[in-house]
Enzyme design. Structure first.
Site, PDB file in Angstrom:
ATOM      1  N   HIS A 265       0.843  -1.192   0.000  1.00  0.00           N
ATOM      2  CA  HIS A 265       0.000   0.000   0.000  1.00  0.00           C
ATOM      3  C   HIS A 265       0.874   1.237   0.000  1.00  0.00           C
ATOM      4  O   HIS A 265       1.933   1.238   0.625  1.00  0.00           O
ATOM      5  CB  HIS A 265      -0.907   0.015   1.239  1.00  0.00           C
ATOM      6  CG  HIS A 265      -2.108   0.879   1.069  1.00  0.00           C
ATOM      7  ND1 HIS A 265      -2.060   2.238   1.266  1.00  0.00           N
ATOM      8  CD2 HIS A 265      -3.366   0.582   0.686  1.00  0.00           C
ATOM      9  CE1 HIS A 265      -3.258   2.730   1.023  1.00  0.00           C
ATOM     10  NE2 HIS A 265      -4.068   1.761   0.665  1.00  0.00           N
ATOM     11  N   ASP A 319      -7.770  -5.458   0.240  1.00  0.00           N
ATOM     12  CA  ASP A 319      -8.188  -6.342  -0.843  1.00  0.00           C
ATOM     13  C   ASP A 319      -7.796  -7.799  -0.635  1.00  0.00           C
ATOM     14  O   ASP A 319      -8.257  -8.673  -1.378  1.00  0.00           O
ATOM     15  CB  ASP A 319      -7.626  -5.854  -2.175  1.00  0.00           C
ATOM     16  CG  ASP A 319      -8.303  -4.575  -2.608  1.00  0.00           C
ATOM     17  OD1 ASP A 319      -9.497  -4.436  -2.307  1.00  0.00           O
ATOM     18  OD2 ASP A 319      -7.653  -3.722  -3.224  1.00  0.00           O
TER      19      ASP A 319
END
Ligand code: ACO
Length: 388
Positions: A265, A319
């Site tokens: 991320h 996710d």
């Protein structure tokens, strides 16, 4: 060589560039913390609903009972699709990607608003609520049409999450499934100045209408490095298929410099707090639905990836389990990113409304590295490539 003489810093990927002040969302990527309007994601996931969270994001405060009731009524009233829009959805090729359908249908939604442009804050909020309400209807209508079924008329008195599952299947959802869906929507509703929110902000800064803004967000969310990662993460788990194959998959992927989807991320350099919440629900759903093998495979991939990525700031993101949760709720894989958009519209529109309170057209610069003053070449003398 650049023609600009003063030193220029290029912020590739706009890492650590601040584009506005905001009171909507705070992420502490080192401490695994996420707050919407000051409330932690853990508190909201435990106590709130998507409707309440959307109100919080858009208006800035937690609604009173009366305000929440009015907000829910507005969502209900706006949910049915215009006949023209339904006809349009019926005309789309069955094979269309639902994100393309959503992008096109939200754009078309603006055609059914007699005054899409506005400079009034309350009207902007009304348009945000209209779009928020219609997106589940658009996604489910297309999914039913492509499966040769009629779209389902929304029922009132259901949560946004339950209504979505109902319109998708035609059956009232199991309350636990509806709750999981509701939490998933809360977790995806907002995430500061990510790529799609920035795209929305750029569009908003031109004083374009809310439909154009949302269409920009959907288009940006479409890519596999942003919204599409949840689908890719689930496909990985399904392809790996068994916990015993996780280690060899991870070793091979990393050796070939492939990215493990659902990992990494730009902001979180530790656990994404949304991942932790979703992993809990994924485990519970797996037990309830008899899908432990799927969950166990995902956990095995995660364990192996963390082992091989130890010492790096690459941790599981939202996710890694969101796709697994949606899959166990019986939702088709290509609807995951549209569901993400359905939720993130709350954040997109909240940022738009906030940005327009103190607008400045967003217009960055590109450092020109080409030539200038080249003589125009007659067509018969051109080389068909960049001139030396
Ligand atoms: N698996 C393996 N290696 C990775 C991963 C990953 N998932 N993510 C980053 N890396 C590695 C890169 O290969 C790179 O290594 P290198 O320096 O040896 O070349 C290094 O980490 C830095 O990568 P960047 O792409 O520069 O990091 P960035 O901050 O731009 O990446 C991103 C963020 C795009 C999310 C990235 O981690 C990624 O591609 N992840 C997979 C896709 C994904 O899960 N996206 C969802 C993000 S969350 C969301 O949008 C809701």
């Amino acid at each position: 060589m650049s023609l600009i003489k003063e030193p220029v810093v290029i912020h590739k990927g706009l890492d650590n560039v601040y584009v506005k002040e905001s009171r909507i969302c705070f992420i502490d990527g080192e401490a695994s913390k996420l707050f919407y309007r000051g409330y932690s994601i853990e508190e909201l996931a435990a106590h709130s609903t998507f409707e309440e969270t959307a109100f919080l994001l858009i208006y800035g405060w937690l609604p009173t009972a009366v305000q929440l009731k009015q907000f829910i009524s507005k969502l209900s009233a706006n949910r049915p699709l215009e006949d023209g829009l339904l006809r349009l959805i019926r005309e789309f090729p069955d094979r269309s990607d639902p994100m393309d359908v959503l992008r096109t249908a939200v754009s078309a939604l603006g055609l059914y608003d007699s005054q899409p442009m506005t400079d009034e804050n309350q009207l902007r909020i009304d348009k945000a609520i209209r779009i928020l309400a219609k997106i589940p209807s658009i996604i489910t209508a297309f999914d039913r049409v492509r499966n040769h079924k009629d779209p389902v008329t929304p029922k009132e008195q259901m949560t946004h999450a339950a209504e979505f599952l109902y319109m998708l299947t035609g059956n009232e959802p199991d309350p636990y499934d509806a709750h999981v869906m509701d939490v998933a929507l809360i977790l995806h509703a907002e995430h500061e100045m990510n790529a799609s929110t920035f795209a929305c902000t750029v569009t908003a800064s031109t004083l374009a209408d809310m439909y154009s803004v949302t269409t920009s967000g959907i288009g940006t969310l479409r890519g596999p490095l942003h919204g599409g990662a949840n689908e890719a993460a689930l496909r990985t788990v399904l392809d790996v298929g068994d916990p015993s194959k996780a280690e060899s998959y991870v070793v091979d992927a990393l050796a070939h410099k492939k990215r493990i989807m659902g990992f990494g991320h730009r902001v979180y350099k530790t656990w994404d707090p949304r991942y932790l919440i979703l992993k809990g629900f994924a485990g519970e759903l797996a037990a309830r639905k008899g899908q432990s093998a799927l969950f166990d495979t995902a956990v095995a991939i995660e364990t192996s990836a963390r082992k091989h990525l130890e010492g790096t700031p690459i941790f599981p993101n939202v996710d890694s389990y969101s796709g697994i949760v949606f899959h166990m709720l019986g939702i088709q894989t290509d609807l995951f990113t549209p569901i993400f958009a359905m939720s993130r519209t709350a954040g997109w529109t909240a940022h738009t409304i906030e940005y327009l309170e103190n607008n400045r057209l967003i217009r960055p610069k590109a450092l020109y590295m080409g030539k200038v003053g080249l003589p125009y070449i007659p067509i018969e003398s051109r080389t068909g490539k960049v001139e030396e």
